[in-house]
Scaffold this motif. Structure first.
Motif, PDB file in Angstrom:
ATOM      1  N   LYS A 116       6.755  -9.820   1.146  1.00 35.46           N
ATOM      2  CA  LYS A 116       7.616 -10.846   0.825  1.00 35.46           C
ATOM      3  C   LYS A 116       8.095 -10.806  -0.563  1.00 35.46           C
ATOM      4  CE  LYS A 116       5.730 -13.729   3.952  1.00 35.46           C
ATOM      5  NZ  LYS A 116       6.360 -13.342   5.342  1.00 35.46           N
ATOM      6  N   ARG A 117       9.048 -12.061  -0.933  1.00 32.23           N
ATOM      7  CA  ARG A 117       9.784 -11.955  -2.419  1.00 32.23           C
ATOM      8  C   ARG A 117       8.998 -12.901  -3.158  1.00 32.23           C
ATOM      9  NH1 ARG A 117      14.717 -14.491  -0.287  1.00 32.23           N
ATOM     10  NH2 ARG A 117      13.154 -15.392   0.595  1.00 32.23           N
ATOM     11  N   ILE A 118       8.669 -12.497  -4.310  1.00 31.67           N
ATOM     12  CA  ILE A 118       7.764 -13.354  -5.417  1.00 31.67           C
ATOM     13  C   ILE A 118       8.629 -13.330  -6.691  1.00 31.67           C
ATOM     14  CG2 ILE A 118       5.515 -13.884  -6.353  1.00 31.67           C
ATOM     15  CD1 ILE A 118       4.387 -11.592  -4.569  1.00 31.67           C
ATOM     16  N   ALA A 119       9.129 -14.648  -7.080  1.00 35.30           N
ATOM     17  CA  ALA A 119       9.905 -14.940  -8.304  1.00 35.30           C
ATOM     18  C   ALA A 119       8.964 -14.991  -9.319  1.00 35.30           C
ATOM     19  CB  ALA A 119      10.747 -16.254  -8.045  1.00 35.30           C
ATOM     20  N   THR A 120       9.187 -14.569 -10.533  1.00 39.70           N
ATOM     21  CA  THR A 120       8.213 -14.588 -11.789  1.00 39.70           C
ATOM     22  C   THR A 120       8.870 -14.034 -12.874  1.00 39.70           C
ATOM     23  OG1 THR A 120       6.300 -14.270 -12.577  1.00 39.70           O
ATOM     24  CG2 THR A 120       7.257 -12.437 -11.462  1.00 39.70           C
ATOM     25  N   SER A 121       8.425 -14.814 -13.953  1.00 36.72           N
ATOM     26  CA  SER A 121       8.857 -14.220 -15.317  1.00 36.72           C
ATOM     27  C   SER A 121       7.801 -13.318 -15.761  1.00 36.72           C
ATOM     28  CB  SER A 121       8.910 -15.367 -16.483  1.00 36.72           C
ATOM     29  OG  SER A 121       9.653 -16.521 -15.850  1.00 36.72           O
ATOM     30  N   TYR A 122       6.701 -12.988 -14.960  1.00 32.70           N
ATOM     31  CA  TYR A 122       5.622 -12.163 -15.486  1.00 32.70           C
ATOM     32  C   TYR A 122       5.722 -10.912 -14.567  1.00 32.70           C
ATOM     33  CZ  TYR A 122       4.392 -15.494 -18.857  1.00 32.70           C
ATOM     34  OH  TYR A 122       4.486 -16.610 -19.962  1.00 32.70           O
ATOM     35  N   PRO A 123       6.802 -10.029 -14.215  1.00 31.32           N
ATOM     36  CA  PRO A 123       6.577  -9.125 -13.520  1.00 31.32           C
ATOM     37  C   PRO A 123       5.447  -7.672 -13.512  1.00 31.32           C
ATOM     38  CG  PRO A 123       8.440  -8.758 -14.921  1.00 31.32           C
ATOM     39  CD  PRO A 123       7.797 -10.210 -15.075  1.00 31.32           C
ATOM     40  N   ARG A 124       5.318  -7.455 -14.788  1.00 33.42           N
ATOM     41  CA  ARG A 124       4.341  -6.808 -14.942  1.00 33.42           C
ATOM     42  C   ARG A 124       2.760  -7.051 -14.666  1.00 33.42           C
ATOM     43  NH1 ARG A 124       6.797  -4.120 -20.388  1.00 33.42           N
ATOM     44  NH2 ARG A 124       7.253  -6.355 -20.643  1.00 33.42           N
ATOM     45  N   SER A 125       2.600  -8.383 -14.943  1.00 30.54           N
ATOM     46  CA  SER A 125       1.194  -8.886 -14.894  1.00 30.54           C
ATOM     47  C   SER A 125       1.164  -9.005 -13.086  1.00 30.54           C
ATOM     48  CB  SER A 125       1.115 -10.425 -15.544  1.00 30.54           C
ATOM     49  OG  SER A 125       1.306 -10.067 -16.737  1.00 30.54           O
ATOM     50  N   LEU A 126       2.036  -9.625 -12.599  1.00 29.89           N
ATOM     51  CA  LEU A 126       2.013  -9.741 -11.094  1.00 29.89           C
ATOM     52  C   LEU A 126       2.003  -8.413 -10.644  1.00 29.89           C
ATOM     53  CD1 LEU A 126       2.264 -11.409  -8.593  1.00 29.89           C
ATOM     54  CD2 LEU A 126       4.682 -11.370  -8.996  1.00 29.89           C
ATOM     55  N   GLY A 127       2.824  -7.473 -11.020  1.00 27.24           N
ATOM     56  CA  GLY A 127       2.848  -6.174 -10.310  1.00 27.24           C
ATOM     57  C   GLY A 127       1.411  -5.589 -10.312  1.00 27.24           C
ATOM     58  N   ARG A 128       0.711  -5.608 -11.495  1.00 26.53           N
ATOM     59  CA  ARG A 128      -0.784  -5.044 -11.510  1.00 26.53           C
ATOM     60  C   ARG A 128      -1.660  -5.538 -10.527  1.00 26.53           C
ATOM     61  NH1 ARG A 128       0.803  -5.030 -17.181  1.00 26.53           N
ATOM     62  NH2 ARG A 128      -0.504  -6.701 -17.523  1.00 26.53           N
ATOM     63  N   TYR A 129      -1.484  -7.096 -10.583  1.00 28.92           N
ATOM     64  CA  TYR A 129      -2.279  -7.768  -9.666  1.00 28.92           C
ATOM     65  C   TYR A 129      -2.030  -7.452  -8.311  1.00 28.92           C
ATOM     66  CZ  TYR A 129      -4.789 -11.673  -7.505  1.00 28.92           C
ATOM     67  OH  TYR A 129      -5.394 -12.530  -6.974  1.00 28.92           O
ATOM     68  N   LEU A 130      -1.069  -7.207  -7.551  1.00 28.57           N
ATOM     69  CA  LEU A 130      -0.518  -6.875  -6.558  1.00 28.57           C
ATOM     70  C   LEU A 130      -1.055  -5.434  -6.046  1.00 28.57           C
ATOM     71  CD1 LEU A 130       2.948  -8.467  -6.034  1.00 28.57           C
ATOM     72  CD2 LEU A 130       0.621  -9.367  -5.164  1.00 28.57           C
ATOM     73  N   THR A 131      -0.879  -4.488  -7.033  1.00 22.27           N
ATOM     74  CA  THR A 131      -1.389  -3.196  -6.768  1.00 22.27           C
ATOM     75  C   THR A 131      -2.746  -3.045  -6.599  1.00 22.27           C
ATOM     76  OG1 THR A 131       0.584  -2.457  -8.177  1.00 22.27           O
ATOM     77  CG2 THR A 131      -1.155  -0.777  -7.940  1.00 22.27           C
ATOM     78  N   ALA A 132      -3.604  -3.822  -7.606  1.00 19.35           N
ATOM     79  CA  ALA A 132      -4.904  -3.976  -7.500  1.00 19.35           C
ATOM     80  C   ALA A 132      -5.532  -4.483  -6.321  1.00 19.35           C
ATOM     81  CB  ALA A 132      -5.173  -4.726  -8.620  1.00 19.35           C
ATOM     82  N   ASN A 133      -4.568  -5.203  -5.339  1.00 23.06           N
ATOM     83  CA  ASN A 133      -4.949  -5.931  -4.249  1.00 23.06           C
ATOM     84  C   ASN A 133      -4.478  -5.019  -3.075  1.00 23.06           C
ATOM     85  OD1 ASN A 133      -6.804  -8.119  -4.698  1.00 23.06           O
ATOM     86  ND2 ASN A 133      -5.366  -8.294  -6.025  1.00 23.06           N
ATOM     87  N   GLY A 134      -3.695  -4.176  -3.178  1.00 21.50           N
ATOM     88  CA  GLY A 134      -3.100  -3.143  -2.202  1.00 21.50           C
ATOM     89  C   GLY A 134      -1.855  -3.762  -1.646  1.00 21.50           C
ATOM     90  N   VAL A 135      -1.222  -4.706  -2.387  1.00 24.79           N
ATOM     91  CA  VAL A 135      -0.135  -5.501  -1.501  1.00 24.79           C
ATOM     92  C   VAL A 135       1.225  -4.932  -2.116  1.00 24.79           C
ATOM     93  CG1 VAL A 135       0.790  -7.880  -1.580  1.00 24.79           C
ATOM     94  CG2 VAL A 135      -1.566  -7.437  -1.286  1.00 24.79           C
ATOM     95  N   GLU A 136       2.063  -4.678  -1.261  1.00 22.00           N
ATOM     96  CA  GLU A 136       3.650  -4.238  -1.746  1.00 22.00           C
ATOM     97  C   GLU A 136       4.318  -5.435  -1.529  1.00 22.00           C
ATOM     98  OE1 GLU A 136       5.020  -0.538  -0.418  1.00 22.00           O
ATOM     99  OE2 GLU A 136       3.230   0.225  -0.586  1.00 22.00           O
TER     100      GLU A 136
END
Ligand code: PRT
Ligand code: ZN
Length: 214
Positions: A116-136
């Motif tokens: 999915k597409r996720i809009a944010t001003s916190y791309p690194r924080s979100l990216g780390r969270y998604l990676t930790a949860n195995g989500v691309e």
């Protein structure tokens, strides 16, 4: 560091952190005069200078040693990944960085965001969270009005700061996952570790902070 040097503290010039940061310093018994255009203010009863800047610049200003101390949200520190010491939690500007989706979208866990597409001003924080949860997912970096992104077809979900939850409700979004809990913190540069004046100011802040908590 020269122990006779004036301590420098970086504070947000304008915004949610500004008032509480200045109030805390006043509760330490510190006197300074500020006007709307002040970028630096001298304290008149302690060897301290206030540096007033955007909150996003505070971690790097402290990390580089330009300022000895700074007051900033943990969310900004986490996003900027800089090596500052957190000297103290300050108990104001509480918020959380959360993932939210339009109310009609099924979401049982973060894996619902796969692809999915996720809009944010916190791309690194979100990216780390998604990676930790195995989500691309496709992270769309926008600097403001994040909550409007699903309504205009720009994103399927958002990740933004939430405090009361009103903005999410107004935009028909449901908070689903918390990426980070945040509050204002006092940060200290490595370069200031041998400064007795900085230690003295931190002690004043700790005492004032205890007074606020009572
Ligand atoms: O100009 P500068 O870069 O210095 O300021 P800024 O616009 O980046 O930051 P500012 O002043 O808006 O916020 C400073 C800090 O306050 C943030 O980094 C957080 O640590 C903290 N904080 C606490 C918040 C909120 N609560 C908050 N609710 N920052 C932003 N919001 C926004 C959020 O982005 C969303 O748009 O408020 C809206 C949601 O609020 P509710 O109450 O409707 O849930
Ligand atoms: Zn900012």
């Amino acid at each position: 560091m020269n122990t006779n040097q004036r301590v420098k503290i970086a504070l947000q010039k304008k915004g949610r952190l500004n008032d509480d940061s200045l109030t805390l310093l006043k509760q330490c018994g510190l006197s300074f005069s500020l006007n709307a255009s002040s970028l630096i203010a001298e304290c008149t009863n302690f060897p301290l200078d206030l540096i007033l800047i955007r909150d996003d610049d505070i971690p790097s200003v402290v990390n580089s040693g330009v300022a000895d101390l700074g007051i900033v949200g943990e969310n900004v520190l986490y996003e900027n990944v800089v090596a500052c010491f957190i000297s103290q939690n300050l108990g104001f500007c509480d918020c959380r960085l959360s993932i939210a989706v339009p109310s009609q979208i099924p979401y049982s866990s973060v894996s619902a965001l796969q692809g999915k597409r996720i809009a944010t001003s916190y791309p690194r924080s979100l990216g780390r969270y998604l990676t930790a949860n195995g989500v691309e997912a496709d992270i769309i970096n926008i600097s403001g009005s994040v909550e409007v992104a699903p309504r205009i077809g720009m994103a399927d979900a958002i990740c933004d700061l939430v405090s009361s939850g009103r903005t999410l409700r107004e935009n028909n979004l449901i908070e689903k996952d918390i990426v980070l809990e945040s509050e204002a913190v006092l940060i200290r540069s490595r370069q200031s570790l041998s400064s007795r004046t900085t230690d003295e100011l931190i002690a004043k802040i700790q005492i004032a902070q205890c007074g606020r908590a009572i």
